[in-house]
Scaffold this motif. Structure first.
Motif, PDB file in Angstrom:
ATOM      1  N   PRO A  73       0.825  -1.212   0.000  1.00 62.06           N
ATOM      2  CA  PRO A  73       0.000   0.000   0.000  1.00 62.06           C
ATOM      3  C   PRO A  73       0.857   1.260   0.000  1.00 62.06           C
ATOM      4  CG  PRO A  73       0.014  -0.988   2.190  1.00 62.06           C
ATOM      5  CD  PRO A  73       0.704  -1.951   1.271  1.00 62.06           C
ATOM      6  N   SER A  74       0.302   2.338  -0.479  1.00 65.34           N
ATOM      7  CA  SER A  74       1.034   3.614  -0.519  1.00 65.34           C
ATOM      8  C   SER A  74       0.994   4.333   0.818  1.00 65.34           C
ATOM      9  CB  SER A  74       0.454   4.520  -1.610  1.00 65.34           C
ATOM     10  OG  SER A  74      -0.932   4.757  -1.369  1.00 65.34           O
ATOM     11  N   PHE A  75       0.058   3.987   1.681  1.00 62.60           N
ATOM     12  CA  PHE A  75      -0.017   4.653   2.983  1.00 62.60           C
ATOM     13  C   PHE A  75       0.952   4.019   3.967  1.00 62.60           C
ATOM     14  CE2 PHE A  75      -3.397   1.429   2.842  1.00 62.60           C
ATOM     15  CZ  PHE A  75      -3.167   0.707   4.003  1.00 62.60           C
ATOM     16  N   ASP A  76       1.174   4.725   5.072  1.00 68.55           N
ATOM     17  CA  ASP A  76       2.154   4.291   6.080  1.00 68.55           C
ATOM     18  C   ASP A  76       1.544   3.210   6.962  1.00 68.55           C
ATOM     19  OD1 ASP A  76       4.106   3.964   7.970  1.00 68.55           O
ATOM     20  OD2 ASP A  76       4.230   6.072   8.555  1.00 68.55           O
ATOM     21  N   LEU A  77       2.017   1.978   6.784  1.00 63.59           N
ATOM     22  CA  LEU A  77       1.496   0.880   7.594  1.00 63.59           C
ATOM     23  C   LEU A  77       1.805   1.065   9.076  1.00 63.59           C
ATOM     24  CD1 LEU A  77       2.372  -2.201   5.336  1.00 63.59           C
ATOM     25  CD2 LEU A  77       0.085  -1.414   5.967  1.00 63.59           C
ATOM     26  N   GLY A  78       2.893   1.768   9.367  1.00 66.09           N
ATOM     27  CA  GLY A  78       3.269   1.980  10.760  1.00 66.09           C
ATOM     28  C   GLY A  78       2.267   2.803  11.535  1.00 66.09           C
ATOM     29  N   LYS A  79       1.370   3.512  10.819  1.00 70.77           N
ATOM     30  CA  LYS A  79       0.371   4.346  11.488  1.00 70.77           C
ATOM     31  C   LYS A  79      -0.985   3.652  11.596  1.00 70.77           C
ATOM     32  CE  LYS A  79       2.549   8.728  10.219  1.00 70.77           C
ATOM     33  NZ  LYS A  79       2.389  10.025   9.515  1.00 70.77           N
ATOM     34  N   THR A  80      -1.007   2.374  11.294  1.00 68.25           N
ATOM     35  CA  THR A  80      -2.247   1.610  11.450  1.00 68.25           C
ATOM     36  C   THR A  80      -2.681   1.640  12.905  1.00 68.25           C
ATOM     37  OG1 THR A  80      -1.646   0.139   9.636  1.00 68.25           O
ATOM     38  CG2 THR A  80      -3.317  -0.658  11.179  1.00 68.25           C
ATOM     39  N   PRO A  81      -3.972   1.941  13.173  1.00 65.35           N
ATOM     40  CA  PRO A  81      -4.434   1.971  14.569  1.00 65.35           C
ATOM     41  C   PRO A  81      -4.325   0.595  15.220  1.00 65.35           C
ATOM     42  CG  PRO A  81      -6.287   2.109  13.054  1.00 65.35           C
ATOM     43  CD  PRO A  81      -5.053   2.248  12.222  1.00 65.35           C
ATOM     44  N   GLY A  82      -4.638   0.539  16.487  1.00 70.10           N
ATOM     45  CA  GLY A  82      -4.417  -0.672  17.255  1.00 70.10           C
ATOM     46  C   GLY A  82      -5.347  -1.824  16.945  1.00 70.10           C
ATOM     47  N   ARG A  83      -6.228  -1.695  15.981  1.00 73.37           N
ATOM     48  CA  ARG A  83      -7.131  -2.789  15.608  1.00 73.37           C
ATOM     49  C   ARG A  83      -7.101  -2.948  14.092  1.00 73.37           C
ATOM     50  NH1 ARG A  83      -9.773   1.842  16.249  1.00 73.37           N
ATOM     51  NH2 ARG A  83     -11.284   2.488  14.667  1.00 73.37           N
ATOM     52  N   ALA A  84      -7.675  -4.036  13.597  1.00 73.42           N
ATOM     53  CA  ALA A  84      -7.743  -4.263  12.151  1.00 73.42           C
ATOM     54  C   ALA A  84      -8.569  -3.165  11.489  1.00 73.42           C
ATOM     55  CB  ALA A  84      -8.349  -5.625  11.865  1.00 73.42           C
ATOM     56  N   ALA A 118     -14.753  -7.740   3.660  1.00 75.85           N
ATOM     57  CA  ALA A 118     -15.689  -7.754   4.790  1.00 75.85           C
ATOM     58  C   ALA A 118     -14.984  -8.320   6.012  1.00 75.85           C
ATOM     59  CB  ALA A 118     -16.903  -8.602   4.436  1.00 75.85           C
ATOM     60  N   LEU A 119     -14.861  -7.503   7.058  1.00 72.57           N
ATOM     61  CA  LEU A 119     -14.171  -7.950   8.275  1.00 72.57           C
ATOM     62  C   LEU A 119     -15.147  -8.682   9.187  1.00 72.57           C
ATOM     63  CD1 LEU A 119     -11.883  -4.883   9.070  1.00 72.57           C
ATOM     64  CD2 LEU A 119     -11.444  -6.849   7.624  1.00 72.57           C
ATOM     65  N   ASP A 120     -15.581  -9.879   8.707  1.00 75.52           N
ATOM     66  CA  ASP A 120     -16.490 -10.640   9.562  1.00 75.52           C
ATOM     67  C   ASP A 120     -15.698 -11.304  10.689  1.00 75.52           C
ATOM     68  OD1 ASP A 120     -15.288 -12.978   8.569  1.00 75.52           O
ATOM     69  OD2 ASP A 120     -16.730 -13.082   6.911  1.00 75.52           O
ATOM     70  N   GLU A 121     -16.411 -11.912  11.598  1.00 82.67           N
ATOM     71  CA  GLU A 121     -15.806 -12.488  12.791  1.00 82.67           C
ATOM     72  C   GLU A 121     -14.793 -13.561  12.452  1.00 82.67           C
ATOM     73  OE1 GLU A 121     -17.248 -14.931  16.764  1.00 82.67           O
ATOM     74  OE2 GLU A 121     -18.679 -13.623  15.722  1.00 82.67           O
ATOM     75  N   ASN A 122     -15.093 -14.407  11.462  1.00 87.53           N
ATOM     76  CA  ASN A 122     -14.189 -15.495  11.109  1.00 87.53           C
ATOM     77  C   ASN A 122     -12.910 -14.966  10.466  1.00 87.53           C
ATOM     78  OD1 ASN A 122     -14.016 -18.510  11.048  1.00 87.53           O
ATOM     79  ND2 ASN A 122     -13.547 -18.054   8.906  1.00 87.53           N
ATOM     80  N   TYR A 123     -13.053 -13.960   9.597  1.00 86.19           N
ATOM     81  CA  TYR A 123     -11.882 -13.365   8.939  1.00 86.19           C
ATOM     82  C   TYR A 123     -10.946 -12.789  10.015  1.00 86.19           C
ATOM     83  CZ  TYR A 123      -9.105 -10.626   5.621  1.00 86.19           C
ATOM     84  OH  TYR A 123      -8.075 -10.105   4.867  1.00 86.19           O
ATOM     85  N   LEU A 124     -11.534 -12.040  10.958  1.00 87.82           N
ATOM     86  CA  LEU A 124     -10.715 -11.419  11.999  1.00 87.82           C
ATOM     87  C   LEU A 124     -10.044 -12.465  12.879  1.00 87.82           C
ATOM     88  CD1 LEU A 124     -13.018  -8.444  13.060  1.00 87.82           C
ATOM     89  CD2 LEU A 124     -10.926  -8.352  11.694  1.00 87.82           C
ATOM     90  N   ALA A 125     -10.760 -13.575  13.140  1.00 85.82           N
ATOM     91  CA  ALA A 125     -10.175 -14.645  13.947  1.00 85.82           C
ATOM     92  C   ALA A 125      -8.993 -15.279  13.223  1.00 85.82           C
ATOM     93  CB  ALA A 125     -11.232 -15.687  14.271  1.00 85.82           C
ATOM     94  N   CYS A 126      -9.140 -15.470  11.905  1.00 84.23           N
ATOM     95  CA  CYS A 126      -8.028 -16.030  11.113  1.00 84.23           C
ATOM     96  C   CYS A 126      -6.855 -15.062  11.075  1.00 84.23           C
ATOM     97  CB  CYS A 126      -8.513 -16.340   9.694  1.00 84.23           C
ATOM     98  SG  CYS A 126      -9.635 -17.742   9.595  1.00 84.23           S
ATOM     99  N   LEU A 127      -7.169 -13.755  10.949  1.00 83.75           N
ATOM    100  CA  LEU A 127      -6.111 -12.751  10.934  1.00 83.75           C
ATOM    101  C   LEU A 127      -5.362 -12.745  12.266  1.00 83.75           C
ATOM    102  CD1 LEU A 127      -4.811 -10.499   9.269  1.00 83.75           C
ATOM    103  CD2 LEU A 127      -6.511  -8.907  10.202  1.00 83.75           C
ATOM    104  N   ASP A 128      -6.101 -12.841  13.373  1.00 83.93           N
ATOM    105  CA  ASP A 128      -5.465 -12.915  14.695  1.00 83.93           C
ATOM    106  C   ASP A 128      -4.569 -14.146  14.811  1.00 83.93           C
ATOM    107  OD1 ASP A 128      -6.637 -10.612  15.595  1.00 83.93           O
ATOM    108  OD2 ASP A 128      -8.303 -11.605  16.615  1.00 83.93           O
ATOM    109  N   ALA A 129      -5.041 -15.255  14.225  1.00 86.27           N
ATOM    110  CA  ALA A 129      -4.267 -16.496  14.300  1.00 86.27           C
ATOM    111  C   ALA A 129      -2.930 -16.361  13.580  1.00 86.27           C
ATOM    112  CB  ALA A 129      -5.081 -17.642  13.708  1.00 86.27           C
ATOM    113  N   VAL A 130      -2.938 -15.701  12.423  1.00 84.31           N
ATOM    114  CA  VAL A 130      -1.686 -15.482  11.676  1.00 84.31           C
ATOM    115  C   VAL A 130      -0.780 -14.524  12.440  1.00 84.31           C
ATOM    116  CG1 VAL A 130      -0.685 -14.543   9.556  1.00 84.31           C
ATOM    117  CG2 VAL A 130      -2.732 -15.960   9.438  1.00 84.31           C
ATOM    118  N   CYS A 131      -1.391 -13.427  12.928  1.00 81.26           N
ATOM    119  CA  CYS A 131      -0.594 -12.423  13.646  1.00 81.26           C
ATOM    120  C   CYS A 131       0.046 -13.012  14.898  1.00 81.26           C
ATOM    121  CB  CYS A 131      -1.475 -11.230  14.016  1.00 81.26           C
ATOM    122  SG  CYS A 131      -1.967 -10.242  12.578  1.00 81.26           S
ATOM    123  N   GLU A 132      -0.645 -13.930  15.541  1.00 82.79           N
ATOM    124  CA  GLU A 132      -0.104 -14.564  16.742  1.00 82.79           C
ATOM    125  C   GLU A 132       1.203 -15.284  16.440  1.00 82.79           C
ATOM    126  OE1 GLU A 132      -1.317 -18.263  19.614  1.00 82.79           O
ATOM    127  OE2 GLU A 132      -2.942 -16.949  18.943  1.00 82.79           O
TER     128      GLU A 132
END
Length: 530
Positions: A73-84, A118-132
């Motif tokens: 992405p062209s925007f600064d990833l470092g400024k992403t807020p504390g949630r998805a 779409a940031l549904d519950e399952n997508y976010l759970a999978c994203l958390d699993a990868v980030c972990e």
């Protein structure tokens, strides 16, 4: 690399196992971060149906870097807020989420989707699993790099020759990584004056607020006087209590591996306590300080062979002392040779046993050097039973004439000290065994130019010149309790009006082996009224 892809991409547990399998395989192959992410990003992006993936983090050199597959992405990833969150960039909808471990941000992961994300519950759970999984991997890299960087920075700080300045800078480097509220360092300095061998520096944040030399901590100073070196015993926690850091964590400064024993204690008070990583950093700091103390005490011990304790302290307080004061140079200085009268006879007919001879020489030479130091002299070496002293080095603050007076007074006092030695109970009657009137020394003094400084493989502080040879020859002509001085010494004293309390008999001349001209000299004696 073969990874089992027969998993449900929408099952968070399966995604977690998939990510773990990739990272584990890369770790076994000992791949660097870039090579690992070149494998990890496309494979994990496929599980999310993403068209691109990017990771902003710090590399092994702790420099910020963006690793990407297909696009970033062209925007600064470092400024992403504390949630998805979702943000459009470069024709893709980017889902980004910060990575953190124990409150420390280690990066940001982002997946780019062609259609709506779409940031549904399952997508976010999978994203958390990868980030972990990524959190742990990236933190392992970052923590190893941080430890290495801290060790390098602290080591650089501790290369400063002035110990207190070196410690202050190193504490500042540590505080940048661990924001401790208070830190106390109590350490051993074997070569300081008696009663000053336990020293300390106390910090509030990175600022030193108490030290044993200029800003004492009343309770700690009193405890040092009372308990001395025992204050550093590993089983005692008195330092923490005295500094009011009962909740703080203590670390031992040990030199056992180098044969230096217990060196000191380090106490730190950190709000919320120290994490495992924080403890690792404190241990790195404690080990670095321990090594510096070993080096510092070794440096002091070497300097203490030549200079008085106060001179050693003054030298080591100057960052540039080696170049300024100890590097070889040609200077006028006064040389004193002092040798025990009839030493061979004393050994053969009086002392006899090797242990008694060694004990006698130790006692006499220690007293002679102490007298020389009290008069501003520098100990060069012992040759047999002869001590060689210089007056002038290392600072050369006094004129040659003042140095000549100091040397003359030291020579006369060494003569008195040696005579008193013969009256001690253990040596009473020793002179009678060789039919001498008592114990005495034969001394020679010379004022001449020499090359003086640290020389040789052992960096000994010594001097070289033909004047040194002349002084040795002059001293060999001296008789019982006799001090002979070259004409240069007498002339300098009289011209400067510094001969008060001294009298000179002569002049005399004598031939000397390997010396072209006869030596012109005088007998030095205290004035009759002194």
């Amino acid at each position: 690399m073969k990874i089992n892809k027969n998993i449900c991409a929408k099952d968070p547990h399966a995604v977690n196992k998939f990510a773990d399998a990739i990272l584990e395989t890369c770790a076994r192959k000992k791949l660097g971060l870039k090579a690992t992410l070149e494998i990890f990003l496309p494979r994990i992006a496929a599980e999310f149906g993403a068209a691109a993936a990017a990771l902003e983090t710090r590399n092994e050199d702790l420099e910020k870097e963006i690793f990407s597959w297909k696009a970033a992405p062209s925007f600064d990833l470092g400024k992403t807020p504390g949630r998805a969150s979702v943000k459009a960039s470069r024709g893709l909808n980017w889902v980004s989420k910060p990575l953190d471990l124990d409150g420390r941000r280690v990066g940001t992961l982002a997946f780019g989707h062609r259609g709506p994300a779409a940031l549904d519950e399952n997508y976010l759970a999978c994203l958390d699993a990868v980030c972990e999984e990524l959190d742990g991997t990236l933190w392992g890299i970052h923590s190893a790099a941080l430890k290495q960087k801290l060790m390098e920075r602290v080591t650089r700080c501790l290369t400063r020759s002035v110990l207190r300045e070196a410690i202050d800078e190193a504490v500042g480097a540590l505080h940048a990584e661990i924001p401790f509220r208070h830190l106390g360092l109590v350490y051993r300095n074997d070569d300081a004056a008696e009663g000053e061998r336990i020293q300390y520096r106390i910090y509030r944040g990175s600022r030193c607020v108490h030290d044993s030399e200029q800003r004492p901590h009343k309770a700690l100073s009193l405890a040092i006087k009372t308990h001395g070196i025992h204050l550093l015993d590993p089983d005692r926690h008195m330092v923490r209590r005295l500094l009011g850091l009962d909740e703080g964590m203590g670390f031992t400064l040990s030199g056992h591996a180098a044969g230096a024993g217990q060196l000191g204690k380090l106490v730190a008070d950190v709000e919320g306590g120290l994490s495992t990583f924080g403890r690792d950093l404190m241990n790195i700091f404690a080990n670095s300080i321990s090594q510096r103390l070993i080096d510092y005490n070794r440096e002091r011990r070497h300097m203490a062979k030549f200079f008085s304790p106060s001179t050693v302290s003054e030298l080591l307080s100057d960052p540039d002392y080696m170049r300024k004061h100890l590097s070889p140079r040609v200077k006028d200085l006064v040389i004193l040779y002092s040798d025990i009268n009839s030493f061979t006879k004393l050994c053969e007919k009086g002392l006899r046993r090797p242990d008694r001879i060694g004990e006698f020489v130790d006692l006499w030479s220690e007293g002679a050097v102490r007298i020389a130091w009290e008069h501003g002299g520098t100990f060069d070496k012992m040759v047999g039973d002869c001590v060689i002293i210089h007056f002038g080095p290392p600072f050369f603050r006094d004129s040659p004439a003042k140095c000549a007076r100091a040397a003359a007074l030291a020579a006369l006092e060494i003569q008195k000290f040696t005579a008193r030695l013969g009256t001690l109970p253990r040596y009473r009657g020793l002179a009678a065994k060789i039919k001498a009137k008592g114990l005495g020394v034969a001394s020679g003094l010379n004022l001449c130019p020499t090359a003086v400084g640290l020389f040789g493989p052992n960096h000994d502080f010594t001097a070289f010149s033909s004047g040194m040879n002349q002084t040795a020859r002059l001293q060999s002509k001296a008789g019982f309790r006799e001090t002979l001085v070259m004409d240069s010494v007498r002339t300098a004293l009289q011209k400067a009006g510094l001969a008060a309390g001294l009298r000179f008999e002569g002049p005399f001349e004598t031939e000397a082996k390997n010396v072209a001209k006869p030596l012109r000299y005088y007998r030095l004696k205290p004035a009759k009224s002194s």
